[in-house]
Every structure is written in structure tokens, then in C-alpha cells.
Design an enzyme around this catalytic site. Sequence first.
Site, PDB file in Angstrom:
ATOM      1  N   LYS A  56       0.807  -1.225   0.000  1.00  9.78           N
ATOM      2  CA  LYS A  56       0.000   0.000   0.000  1.00  9.78           C
ATOM      3  C   LYS A  56       0.837   1.271   0.000  1.00  9.78           C
ATOM      4  CE  LYS A  56      -0.603   0.027   5.018  1.00  9.78           C
ATOM      5  NZ  LYS A  56      -1.374  -0.624   6.080  1.00  9.78           N
ATOM      6  N   ARG A  87      -8.174  -0.383  16.708  1.00  7.74           N
ATOM      7  CA  ARG A  87      -8.534  -0.040  15.341  1.00  7.74           C
ATOM      8  C   ARG A  87      -9.544  -1.096  14.926  1.00  7.74           C
ATOM      9  NH1 ARG A  87      -4.227   0.720  10.481  1.00  7.74           N
ATOM     10  NH2 ARG A  87      -4.890  -1.429  10.080  1.00  7.74           N
TER      11      ARG A  87
HETATM   12  C1  PLP Z   1      -0.596  -1.394   6.717  1.00  7.55           C
HETATM   13  C2  PLP Z   1      -0.995  -2.691   7.274  1.00  7.55           C
HETATM   14  C3  PLP Z   1      -0.046  -3.706   7.422  1.00  7.55           C
HETATM   15  C4  PLP Z   1       1.421  -3.499   7.118  1.00  7.55           C
HETATM   16  O1  PLP Z   1       1.995  -2.656   8.088  1.00  7.55           O
HETATM   17  P1  PLP Z   1       3.562  -2.356   8.105  1.00  7.55           P
HETATM   18  O2  PLP Z   1       3.786  -1.678   9.405  1.00  7.55           O
HETATM   19  O3  PLP Z   1       3.835  -1.499   6.931  1.00  7.55           O
HETATM   20  O4  PLP Z   1       4.258  -3.667   8.033  1.00  7.55           O
HETATM   21  C5  PLP Z   1      -0.478  -4.931   7.888  1.00  7.55           C
HETATM   22  N1  PLP Z   1      -1.777  -5.142   8.194  1.00  7.55           N
HETATM   23  C6  PLP Z   1      -2.716  -4.192   8.074  1.00  7.55           C
HETATM   24  C7  PLP Z   1      -4.122  -4.507   8.434  1.00  7.55           C
HETATM   25  C8  PLP Z   1      -2.348  -2.932   7.615  1.00  7.55           C
HETATM   26  O5  PLP Z   1      -3.289  -1.981   7.500  1.00  7.55           O
END
Ligand code: PLP
Length: 362
Positions: free
Chosen positions: A36, A131
Site C-alpha cells: 500500500k 482499530r
Molecule cells: C498497513 C498494514 C499492514 C502493514 O503494516 P507495516 O507496518 O507497513 O508492516 C499490515 N496489516 C494491516 C491490516 C495494515 O493496515
Amino acid sequence: MTAPRLEVDLGKIYHNALELVNRLRKRGISVSGVTKAMLGSPDLAKALLAAGVSGLADSRIENIQTMRHAAPKAPMTLIRTPMISQVALVVESADISLNSELDIISELSKAAGAAERMHEIILMVELGDLREGIMPPDLEEVVRQTLRFPHITLKGIGTNLACRCGVVPDELNMGRLSALADEIEATFGPILDVVSGGNSANLEWALSSASVGRINNLRLGEAILLGREPLHRQPIEGLYIDAITLVAEVIEAKIKPSQPWGEIGETAFGVVTPAIDSGSICQAILAVGQMDTDSSGLTPPEGIHILGSSSDHLVVDCGKSLPSIGSEMAFGVNYSALIRAMASPLVAKKFRPLHIFPILEE
Ligand SMILES: *Cc1c(COP(=O)(O)O)cnc(C)c1O
């Protein structure tokens, strides 16, 4: 060359991903490569798959659609709960989605039925970061309801910590997730393929705890892209922390006083703490600003200090000498600076290609 631009070294990202995939494999944990922060870049997707991630994961269905063309067969997970307004797109492009609302799962099932396919879901459990996630006492009932939808396959459960409130993944909350997986299977039988423990913040726990319990997957973005763990932002040993840089061009360079003059009010971005008076300094302006990135998340080159920024200007103290007009400076980026720069259409993206030729199944 076009500036400002993000320079992305896919070789370094490949190395980071390969290291993490190998280290976690020894603990029985697969890696979903999270794309992302780079808007589902197909080049990134290919590098991650070459490094052995078990699938790709993104929070936006639009990014997954982009990657689909580059990797038609790779398992793709939507890691933000789908919007009801997008369920048709989700079942079309994503194999799996993370979910915490039965109303949405119901709509996904209908959309999957209409498309004559099955959609896999991972139920997210709330373990303290506040969250997304089902409250643990409600999980069993949500599983029971989920199993009734005709076009939904329950693939597993998962959780996400450290994103909203900074809750640290540890023996206690990860043990709770493992115990929940066991409880669900005690009631419903062995139905959980995946127990997804979290994101890059889980690495320290995953690589050092005595046992990882039922956790067999992590979703990693930041650690792969930036080589740091997000809890203390320390470099991860053996990984590159400079795979991505932001390059900007010098548009002014002059000797100026370090102190402003005139009556001082607020700036374009609020109140600024006054600088220390250090006489005259070598001040330069780079053509990059808050519109393009989070300038507080930039790391300047050695000997350069960031003094301030506005929408379109980054003001730096260059130390002993003035840079030439038109020269470029490369800055390190943190996660916040990276995502803002990626999202800006006015920041060019330049990929240094991956010089290995992995056999990727089409
Ligand atoms: C963004 C996200 C991740 C990845 O997080 P990082 O800290 O970039 O490894 C994993 N799971 C969810 C649900 C996320 O929103």
C-alpha cells in the site's frame, strides 16, 4: 532529471524481503508483502514475489486491481475491510479480504455468488490497539454466522496492533490470538488455515519469542521497504534502510541570517519555534514541500540540516558552503514521508530495476 522524485532500488527491497521471508520461514511464518505504501506498484509486486512472499496485500482495491495485471495468479489480500460500495470489485480482484463486520461479509457473499465464485475472508480480532477487529467474546458467534454464507470461505483469523495506539505485540496478546484459534477449532473443527499475527511491529516478537504458537503469517510493508521495525524505528540488522530516497532540486542558495526579522506571528503551518541565533548561515531552498511529502520525516544528507518547510519549499542549512543552483540532494524517507510522496502526482517515481531474473509463474 525530473525532480522531485522518489528513487526506489528494487534490488535492495528484494534483498530485504528475501531476508525477512527466510528468517520467518524458520519460525513457520509466511510473509504477505504489503504494497500500500507504494500504491500497489507492479514492479514492487514482482520483486516481492521473486523474494518468496506467500502473497501480496494492499489496503486499497484499486491498488490490487493494478497488481492483478502484473501478477495474475498471485494470491492477493485486501487488508482494509471492504466498503459495501466496493464488494463487487473486491470479489473480482482480491482472493482474500480482512473483515470485522457481518453486514459486509453478507454483501461479499452475495457479490461472490453473482460472480459465481468463492471469496475467502480472515476475521480480524481486536486485541487492544483499538482499530479494526471483533471483540474477542463475540468471535465465536461471528465465526458461526460466517460459516453459513454460501459464497464465503473462512480462511483464518488475524489481528493488527501498533498502528493506532502503539500497542506492542508480545507474548500476552499473541498468546491470546493463538488461544482464540484453538478455541474456535475446538468448537468448529480444524478450519483455520491462517492465523495472521500482525504487521512489521510483530517482527521483534516473532523472531525472538520462545514459541510463536499458532501464528503462521505476518503482513509486512514498512520493514521490507524501509528496513526498520516500526516500534522504535531502529534499523533491522542485515537490511537496507536506504532502498528509497527522495531527490529534490536546489532553487535558491544564499548566505542569510539565521534569525527572521519583523514581528512574528503564525506561519502557513502554525506556530514555529524560533531558531537558535547562529549568525549568518548557508541557506538553500529545495523545490519540494508539504504538498509533496511529510518534511518532518526526511533525513537530510550528512552536514545538511532541515530548517523549515512550507507547501512547496524546503529550507535547509547547508553548513560550510552553498550548493549550486540546479544541483540535487537526496533525502532518506520515513513511512509518513514515503506515503505522501508516493501519493503525489507531482513527485516522479524512478525504479532501479531488479537485476535478477527469477522464474515467475505466469
Ligand atoms: C498497513 C498494514 C499492514 C502493514 O503494516 P507495516 O507496518 O507497513 O508492516 C499490515 N496489516 C494491516 C491490516 C495494515 O493496515
